[in-house]
Design a protein around this motif. Sequence first.
Motif, short mmCIF file in Angstrom:
data_model
loop_
_atom_site.label_atom_id
_atom_site.label_comp_id
_atom_site.label_asym_id
_atom_site.label_seq_id
_atom_site.Cartn_x
_atom_site.Cartn_y
_atom_site.Cartn_z
N THR A 147 0.82 -1.21 0.00
CA THR A 147 0.00 0.00 0.00
C THR A 147 0.86 1.26 0.00
O THR A 147 0.51 2.25 -0.63
CB THR A 147 -0.92 0.03 1.23
N LEU A 148 1.98 1.21 0.72
CA LEU A 148 2.78 2.44 0.85
C LEU A 148 3.63 2.73 -0.37
O LEU A 148 3.80 3.87 -0.76
CB LEU A 148 3.68 2.34 2.08
N VAL A 149 4.20 1.69 -0.97
CA VAL A 149 5.16 1.91 -2.04
C VAL A 149 4.65 1.42 -3.39
O VAL A 149 4.56 2.17 -4.35
CB VAL A 149 6.50 1.22 -1.71
N LEU A 150 4.24 0.13 -3.41
CA LEU A 150 3.91 -0.46 -4.69
C LEU A 150 2.71 0.20 -5.34
O LEU A 150 2.73 0.54 -6.51
CB LEU A 150 3.63 -1.96 -4.52
N HIS A 151 1.64 0.40 -4.53
CA HIS A 151 0.42 0.94 -5.12
C HIS A 151 0.62 2.35 -5.67
O HIS A 151 0.30 2.60 -6.83
CB HIS A 151 -0.72 0.88 -4.09
N PRO A 152 1.17 3.30 -4.85
CA PRO A 152 1.41 4.63 -5.42
C PRO A 152 2.32 4.58 -6.64
O PRO A 152 2.11 5.33 -7.61
CB PRO A 152 2.10 5.37 -4.27
N PHE A 153 3.29 3.68 -6.61
CA PHE A 153 4.20 3.59 -7.73
C PHE A 153 3.46 3.15 -8.99
O PHE A 153 3.66 3.70 -10.08
CB PHE A 153 5.31 2.59 -7.40
N LYS A 154 2.56 2.17 -8.81
CA LYS A 154 1.79 1.70 -9.96
C LYS A 154 0.92 2.82 -10.52
O LYS A 154 0.80 2.99 -11.74
CB LYS A 154 0.93 0.51 -9.58
N VAL A 155 0.28 3.59 -9.59
CA VAL A 155 -0.56 4.70 -10.04
C VAL A 155 0.27 5.71 -10.82
O VAL A 155 -0.13 6.18 -11.88
CB VAL A 155 -1.23 5.38 -8.82
N LEU A 156 1.45 6.01 -10.29
CA LEU A 156 2.32 6.97 -10.97
C LEU A 156 2.71 6.49 -12.36
O LEU A 156 2.65 7.25 -13.33
CB LEU A 156 3.59 7.19 -10.15
N THR A 157 3.08 5.22 -12.45
CA THR A 157 3.49 4.72 -13.75
C THR A 157 2.32 4.73 -14.73
O THR A 157 2.49 5.02 -15.90
CB THR A 157 4.02 3.28 -13.66
N GLU A 158 1.12 4.46 -14.17
CA GLU A 158 -0.07 4.50 -15.03
C GLU A 158 -0.26 5.91 -15.59
O GLU A 158 -0.54 6.10 -16.77
CB GLU A 158 -1.28 4.07 -14.20
N LEU A 159 -0.05 6.90 -14.70
CA LEU A 159 -0.19 8.29 -15.12
C LEU A 159 0.83 8.65 -16.19
O LEU A 159 0.54 9.34 -17.16
CB LEU A 159 0.00 9.23 -13.93
N ASN A 160 2.01 8.21 -15.98
CA ASN A 160 3.11 8.59 -16.85
C ASN A 160 3.33 7.55 -17.94
O ASN A 160 4.46 7.30 -18.35
CB ASN A 160 4.38 8.77 -16.02
N LYS A 161 2.25 6.95 -18.40
CA LYS A 161 2.36 5.89 -19.38
C LYS A 161 3.10 6.35 -20.61
O LYS A 161 3.94 5.65 -21.16
CB LYS A 161 0.95 5.43 -19.75
N ASN A 162 2.79 7.59 -21.07
CA ASN A 162 3.42 8.10 -22.29
C ASN A 162 4.63 8.96 -21.98
O ASN A 162 4.88 9.97 -22.62
CB ASN A 162 2.42 8.92 -23.10
N ASP A 163 5.35 8.58 -20.95
CA ASP A 163 6.63 9.19 -20.60
C ASP A 163 6.78 10.67 -20.98
O ASP A 163 7.06 11.01 -22.14
CB ASP A 163 7.76 8.39 -21.25
N ALA A 164 6.63 11.54 -20.01
CA ALA A 164 6.66 12.99 -20.25
C ALA A 164 7.91 13.42 -21.00
O ALA A 164 7.85 14.25 -21.93
CB ALA A 164 6.57 13.73 -18.92
N VAL A 165 9.04 12.90 -20.63
CA VAL A 165 10.29 13.31 -21.29
C VAL A 165 10.30 12.83 -22.74
O VAL A 165 10.73 13.54 -23.64
CB VAL A 165 11.50 12.73 -20.53
N ASP A 166 9.76 11.63 -22.92
CA ASP A 166 9.75 11.06 -24.26
C ASP A 166 8.91 11.91 -25.22
O ASP A 166 9.18 11.91 -26.42
CB ASP A 166 9.20 9.64 -24.18
N CYS A 167 7.89 12.61 -24.69
CA CYS A 167 7.02 13.44 -25.53
C CYS A 167 7.82 14.42 -26.36
O CYS A 167 7.52 14.67 -27.53
CB CYS A 167 6.02 14.20 -24.66
N LEU A 168 8.85 15.00 -25.77
CA LEU A 168 9.69 15.97 -26.47
C LEU A 168 10.25 15.35 -27.74
O LEU A 168 10.16 15.93 -28.84
CB LEU A 168 10.82 16.39 -25.54
#
Lengths: 611, 97
Positions: free
Chosen positions: A546-567
């Motif tokens: 709950t503390l690490v894995l879940h937030p991490f998964k949510v974050l990766t889901e959000l950043n699916k299209n890699d913000a840096v890669d967009c450039l």
Amino acid sequence: MNAIELLGWVPLIPFLGFLVLVLFGRQLSKPLVSWVGVGSVGLSGLLAALIGTEFLKGTMQPYHLVLGDWIAIDNLIVPFGMYLDALSLTMLFIVTGVGFLIHIYSAGFMDSDLGYTRFFAYMNLFVAAMLVLVLADNLVLLYLGWEGVGLGSYLLIGFWYEDPNNGYAARKAFVMTRIGDTAMALGLFLLFTQLHTFDIQFLMFRVTSQWTPGTLLPVAAAALLLGGAVGKSAQLPLQSWLPDAMAGPTPVSALIHAATMVTAGVYLIARTHALFMMAPSVQFAVAVLGAVTLLMASCSAIVQTDIKRILAYSTISQIGYMFLALGVGAWSSAIFHLLTHAFFKALLFLAAGAVIFCFHHEHNIFKMGGLRKAMPLAFWSFMIGSAALSALPFTSGFYSKHDILLATFEVSPVLWAAGCLGALLTAIYSFRLVFVVFFGKNCPVVEKGLGWQMSLPLILLSVLALFGGMLTIPLDSVFPVLFGNAHTFNLVSFITVTAPFIGLLLAVLFYLTGTFSAQGLANSQGLKRIHRFFVSGWGMDALYDTLVLHPFKVLTELNKNDAVDCLYTSIAFISRKGHLMISASQTGQIRWYASSMVLGTVVVIAIGWLS
Amino acid sequence: MELGLSLSVVLFVLGLVGVLVRRNLIMMLMSLEVMLNATGLAFIVAGSRWGQADGQIMFLLILTLAAAEVGVGLGLALQIFHRFHTLDADSMNEMKG
């Protein structure tokens, strides 16, 4: 020529063994593989024994050997330097001696395994890395060994990689220890930027002469090193990888738990004890961490049903005792307990391996029973190991644990009480294991016998676990002696000695005579949840989920299209669009080309005209 | 003087428009000739204005160029007619991006 000058060969021989097995393993016949794999560690153990006798006979002055430079940039010089004093010698004996016995045992245990060569290659690498760790004279070389041990454990835990679960356990061990390692690396950087050396002896000298106790710098450095130690030694809060590390073959578990890997954290703190003494708050935190961990792990060990997981939790709790000792400044007792623990924990694991070996890889203790007659050697090994683990008088564990608890009482009676409670719990879970597996009714047929390769280490380790407490290690030359006379607390001493007996009595009542039913207790309303809580290892895995894995998964889901890669994708997108536009202007119409030429000419002339 | 230059400009624009609007290759070649002659005329007029022979020399060069250009152009037109059975410039648009 003095044997001590051959110190460099001690880690080198197992490493050469690793190289030979990796490079030429396919060409070698199976007996040759075991000769190389077991022999390299044996040879290095022999050399260590020669060096040790020479060292102990002599003046016992620390011996420093530099084999050459590893890194030399400006004022950053990291040599391949070996440093031998009583502390590293003790570790040397443990790693090569117990390691050698485990290697002999493995030759029998892994006999029918397809990955025989691979197994011994990894084992040799593991031992070599641990030897580099304990012999290193500077923190960078120590860190090399530290990471080498991490790599070895990863390879060995995931040895049976066909099962994805084993791979998962290996990755878990690797990642969780890596968290601690990162903290440790930061600690190294901090020490170097402040004190300009990596050499441990210089470093400790400068720490004591240049820093004031209790200020920010020593506290931060000690806390960061503690982070590394906590990860490697499976202490709170990074302990949950160790029970899962049981996925590896049993000799691997024995090696990880007894001779290498988990003892590395204890060794690191003992090695840099001057730094920890400059940071009393961190040192006390070490003691508290140890005490809490040993209680948590013992509670979990009582309710496990997997024979290896019980032993895994017991390791966590015994390392907790070592941390407790380190935290209260009983440095020698910590290392002494490390030594005795290496004997009896290796013994317990190898005996458990023998049981598992004869039981077709069955791990559940409640499916075994009545093995006392069928496997007398394993039974007596287990009895001796459990007695030493529970610190029953006159076994090796008694001397070391007794020392630790008495030293703890002088610093904090609360921690001492926790330690005594832990000792009681230790006796319960170790004898629960013995009674359930070796007594009771159902006695299945045991088909396979143990070869001499598996019997010999069991016998030798039994002797060591019984009489290892008689060994005296001259650690006074390394550590400051803090306490004078420890015989003043008679009542305290009495309670410390009797605590395991109460545990033993409870174990007898619950699991041998059946006066009380543990099953009924576990099923009763109030205790059911606590039982489940203990089984899950105090819910640490769920907590991290709950503390690490879940937030991490949510974050990766959000950043699916890699913000840096967009450039970069947008650059590609723009050039592709431009290309399409320009290629659309290539119509193939000759009159269109002529018109655009005319237009261009007109524009150029107009510009010239107007300017 | 101005009349001669104006005539050459008018002729050049007429030729240019011919190249751009005509679709028949022969007519386009003829319009090109008109453009070349318009420039030639401009050179002659300029040469006579400055009393120099350079303008006439340039005209001779342009004349040679025009002859060569017509030779190559007509040869190409002949080949194109052989292959496509048409002289329509717009229908020959296979080389496009």
